[in-house]
Design a protein around this motif. Structure first.
Motif, mmCIF file in Angstrom:
data_model
loop_
_atom_site.group_PDB
_atom_site.id
_atom_site.type_symbol
_atom_site.label_atom_id
_atom_site.label_comp_id
_atom_site.label_asym_id
_atom_site.label_seq_id
_atom_site.Cartn_x
_atom_site.Cartn_y
_atom_site.Cartn_z
ATOM 1 N N GLY A 1 0.834 -1.107 -0.130
ATOM 2 C CA GLY A 1 0.078 -0.040 -0.154
ATOM 3 C C GLY A 1 0.905 1.250 0.008
ATOM 4 N N LEU A 2 0.332 2.412 -0.536
ATOM 5 C CA LEU A 2 1.043 3.747 -0.570
ATOM 6 C C LEU A 2 0.108 4.522 0.219
ATOM 7 C CD1 LEU A 2 2.411 3.845 -4.027
ATOM 8 C CD2 LEU A 2 3.746 3.403 -2.136
ATOM 9 N N PHE A 3 0.748 5.526 0.663
ATOM 10 C CA PHE A 3 0.038 6.703 1.582
ATOM 11 C C PHE A 3 0.726 8.108 1.439
ATOM 12 C CE2 PHE A 3 0.047 9.678 5.263
ATOM 13 C CZ PHE A 3 -1.317 9.766 5.591
ATOM 14 N N ALA A 4 0.115 9.217 0.881
ATOM 15 C CA ALA A 4 0.428 10.486 0.605
ATOM 16 C C ALA A 4 -0.198 11.549 1.611
ATOM 17 C CB ALA A 4 0.513 10.553 -0.761
ATOM 18 N N SER A 5 0.471 12.561 1.953
ATOM 19 C CA SER A 5 -0.337 13.364 2.773
ATOM 20 C C SER A 5 0.283 15.014 2.171
ATOM 21 C CB SER A 5 -0.052 13.355 4.173
ATOM 22 O OG SER A 5 -0.534 14.390 4.950
ATOM 23 N N ARG A 6 -0.840 15.766 2.085
ATOM 24 C CA ARG A 6 -0.502 17.032 1.609
ATOM 25 C C ARG A 6 -0.568 18.078 2.898
ATOM 26 N NH1 ARG A 6 -5.397 20.057 -0.441
ATOM 27 N NH2 ARG A 6 -5.645 20.435 1.548
ATOM 28 N N ASP A 7 -1.106 17.806 4.042
ATOM 29 C CA ASP A 7 -1.095 18.126 5.367
ATOM 30 C C ASP A 7 -1.724 17.427 6.235
ATOM 31 O OD1 ASP A 7 -3.667 18.745 5.159
ATOM 32 O OD2 ASP A 7 -3.364 20.396 3.877
ATOM 33 N N ALA A 8 -1.793 17.898 7.517
ATOM 34 C CA ALA A 8 -2.208 16.972 8.606
ATOM 35 C C ALA A 8 -3.722 16.668 8.479
ATOM 36 C CB ALA A 8 -1.860 17.646 9.994
ATOM 37 N N ALA A 9 -4.498 17.495 7.521
ATOM 38 C CA ALA A 9 -5.837 17.101 7.456
ATOM 39 C C ALA A 9 -6.412 16.543 6.077
ATOM 40 C CB ALA A 9 -6.834 18.337 7.291
ATOM 41 N N THR A 10 -5.391 16.218 5.225
ATOM 42 C CA THR A 10 -5.534 15.840 3.828
ATOM 43 C C THR A 10 -4.545 14.841 3.630
ATOM 44 O OG1 THR A 10 -6.246 17.973 3.072
ATOM 45 C CG2 THR A 10 -5.971 16.520 1.526
ATOM 46 N N ASP A 11 -4.920 13.533 3.112
ATOM 47 C CA ASP A 11 -4.240 12.521 2.719
ATOM 48 C C ASP A 11 -4.992 11.436 1.629
ATOM 49 O OD1 ASP A 11 -5.636 10.269 4.360
ATOM 50 O OD2 ASP A 11 -4.624 11.493 6.153
ATOM 51 N N LEU A 12 -4.156 10.749 1.150
ATOM 52 C CA LEU A 12 -4.516 9.700 0.134
ATOM 53 C C LEU A 12 -4.063 8.457 0.753
ATOM 54 C CD1 LEU A 12 -5.652 8.585 -2.602
ATOM 55 C CD2 LEU A 12 -3.715 9.482 -3.587
ATOM 56 N N ALA A 13 -4.697 7.084 0.534
ATOM 57 C CA ALA A 13 -4.050 6.048 0.977
ATOM 58 C C ALA A 13 -4.800 5.062 0.106
ATOM 59 C CB ALA A 13 -4.434 5.630 2.411
ATOM 60 N N PHE A 14 -4.034 4.060 -0.649
ATOM 61 C CA PHE A 14 -4.448 3.108 -1.354
ATOM 62 C C PHE A 14 -3.512 1.957 -1.425
ATOM 63 C CE2 PHE A 14 -1.716 5.629 -4.031
ATOM 64 C CZ PHE A 14 -1.057 4.740 -4.767
ATOM 65 N N SER A 15 -3.934 0.636 -1.781
ATOM 66 C CA SER A 15 -3.401 -0.607 -2.025
ATOM 67 C C SER A 15 -3.609 -1.486 -3.158
ATOM 68 C CB SER A 15 -3.550 -1.448 -0.814
ATOM 69 O OG SER A 15 -4.956 -1.913 -0.555
ATOM 70 N N GLY A 16 -3.092 -2.128 -3.507
ATOM 71 C CA GLY A 16 -3.289 -2.948 -4.866
ATOM 72 C C GLY A 16 -1.879 -3.495 -5.611
ATOM 73 N N LEU A 17 -2.031 -3.773 -6.651
ATOM 74 C CA LEU A 17 -1.028 -4.530 -7.645
ATOM 75 C C LEU A 17 -0.959 -3.640 -8.683
ATOM 76 C CD1 LEU A 17 -2.383 -8.300 -7.524
ATOM 77 C CD2 LEU A 17 -0.679 -7.212 -6.215
ATOM 78 N N LEU A 18 0.666 -3.451 -8.892
ATOM 79 C CA LEU A 18 1.050 -2.529 -10.062
ATOM 80 C C LEU A 18 1.132 -3.481 -11.231
ATOM 81 C CD1 LEU A 18 3.828 -0.283 -8.510
ATOM 82 C CD2 LEU A 18 1.627 0.648 -9.700
ATOM 83 N N GLU A 19 0.815 -2.850 -12.322
ATOM 84 C CA GLU A 19 1.073 -3.595 -13.890
ATOM 85 C C GLU A 19 2.219 -3.059 -14.386
ATOM 86 O OE1 GLU A 19 -2.248 -3.821 -16.600
ATOM 87 O OE2 GLU A 19 -3.757 -3.505 -14.818
ATOM 88 N N LEU A 20 3.506 -3.866 -14.654
ATOM 89 C CA LEU A 20 4.766 -3.452 -15.032
ATOM 90 C C LEU A 20 5.094 -4.015 -16.347
ATOM 91 C CD1 LEU A 20 6.685 -3.869 -11.587
ATOM 92 C CD2 LEU A 20 5.691 -1.849 -12.595
ATOM 93 N N GLU A 21 5.721 -3.250 -17.136
ATOM 94 C CA GLU A 21 6.355 -3.645 -18.422
ATOM 95 C C GLU A 21 7.835 -3.360 -18.070
ATOM 96 O OE1 GLU A 21 6.412 -1.382 -22.177
ATOM 97 O OE2 GLU A 21 5.088 -3.283 -22.647
ATOM 98 N N GLY A 22 8.457 -4.519 -17.760
ATOM 99 C CA GLY A 22 9.889 -4.309 -17.222
ATOM 100 C C GLY A 22 9.937 -3.467 -15.869
ATOM 101 N N THR A 23 10.308 -2.282 -15.809
ATOM 102 C CA THR A 23 10.479 -1.439 -14.597
ATOM 103 C C THR A 23 9.484 -0.201 -14.674
ATOM 104 O OG1 THR A 23 12.239 -0.065 -15.311
ATOM 105 C CG2 THR A 23 12.806 -2.237 -13.872
ATOM 106 N N ARG A 24 8.752 -0.156 -15.798
ATOM 107 C CA ARG A 24 7.783 0.884 -16.230
ATOM 108 C C ARG A 24 6.393 0.447 -15.923
ATOM 109 N NH1 ARG A 24 4.910 2.752 -20.947
ATOM 110 N NH2 ARG A 24 5.537 1.034 -22.077
ATOM 111 N N PRO A 25 5.756 1.351 -14.922
ATOM 112 C CA PRO A 25 4.469 1.100 -14.355
ATOM 113 C C PRO A 25 3.461 1.378 -15.630
ATOM 114 C CG PRO A 25 5.360 2.457 -12.929
ATOM 115 C CD PRO A 25 6.430 2.412 -14.061
ATOM 116 N N LEU A 26 2.524 0.453 -16.160
ATOM 117 C CA LEU A 26 1.433 0.515 -16.861
ATOM 118 C C LEU A 26 0.175 1.042 -16.315
ATOM 119 C CD1 LEU A 26 2.360 -2.241 -19.322
ATOM 120 C CD2 LEU A 26 3.018 0.135 -19.445
ATOM 121 N N GLY A 27 -0.221 0.539 -15.110
ATOM 122 C CA GLY A 27 -1.521 0.716 -14.500
ATOM 123 C C GLY A 27 -1.526 0.074 -12.853
#
Length: 220
Positions: A1-27
């Protein structure tokens, strides 16, 4: 999972599986996602998929978000925007609190109210058809509050037509109809390209506005 925060009151958290072509993310195949702004949170309701490849286009599958709390709302996005060929994209929003946009993006306009709409884009990306129909209630902008704002826009075959009607205190505030010659294209691009016909009238139809009268101030 990944977590990103702009400030103490605003954030984004998600988990899932990356689709890769070599080392390049596709989705990414999303399993969970939460967007939080203060005491408001939007959560993913099911597994979803987001993918972008330059020669295949943008794919969004089953992106269904629901607002948590005592004032629920929903946003659903599903479809495909290829660089060439036929597109099919549907966006549905129900009871979306317009104030959430400012909570997430402080520079957004200060608008209040609830919005429900359906938008459908389909057909050849070089000249797709687009329809947007919806209603906003209790919309407040710079001190003016409307009971309701209904709108319906349709673009097809080089012509944008539609109307917008607003009512406040049971009286018409805005009644507008339009017919605008223009072109819309998504060919080899994600951001739409608009081009208006300079030789044709920009707007045909009628616009009626009735603004609330300002209160008179008298010297004491």
């Amino acid at each position: 999972g990944l977590f990103a925060s702009r400030d103490a009151a605003t954030d984004l958290a998600f988990s899932g599986l990356l689709e890769l072509e070599g080392t390049r993310p596709l989705g990414i195949g999303l399993e969970t996602m939460t967007v939080r702004a203060g005491d408001v949170a939007w959560e993913l309701q099911n597994s979803a998929r987001f993918r972008y490849v330059s020669d295949e286009g943008l794919l969004i599958e089953n992106l269904n978000l629901e607002r948590q709390g005592t004032e629920p709302g929903t946003i659903a996005i599903n479809g495909m925007l290829p660089p060439t060929g036929a597109a099919e994209l549907r966006v549905t929003a129900l009871n979306v609190d317009l104030g959430d946009f400012r909570r997430l993006i402080p520079t957004a306009p200060d608008v209040t109210g609830e919005l429900s709409l359906t938008g459908v884009l389909e057909g050849p990306v070089a000249s797709p058809d687009l329809t947007v129909t919806g209603q906003a209630v209790q919309v407040g902008v710079q001190g003016v509050v409307t009971d309701s704002l209904n709108f319906d826009f349709d673009y097809t075959a080089g012509l944008l037509t539609g109307y917008a009607r607003a009512v406040t205190n049971g009286r018409p505030l805005l009644d507008a109809e339009l017919s605008v010659p223009m072109s819309l294209s998504l060919e080899n691009r994600i951001i739409p390209a608009f081009e208006f016909d300079e030789n044709a009238p920009k707007v045909k139809g009628r616009i009626i506005t009735t603004l609330p009268k300002a209160k008179e101030s008298r010297p004491l």
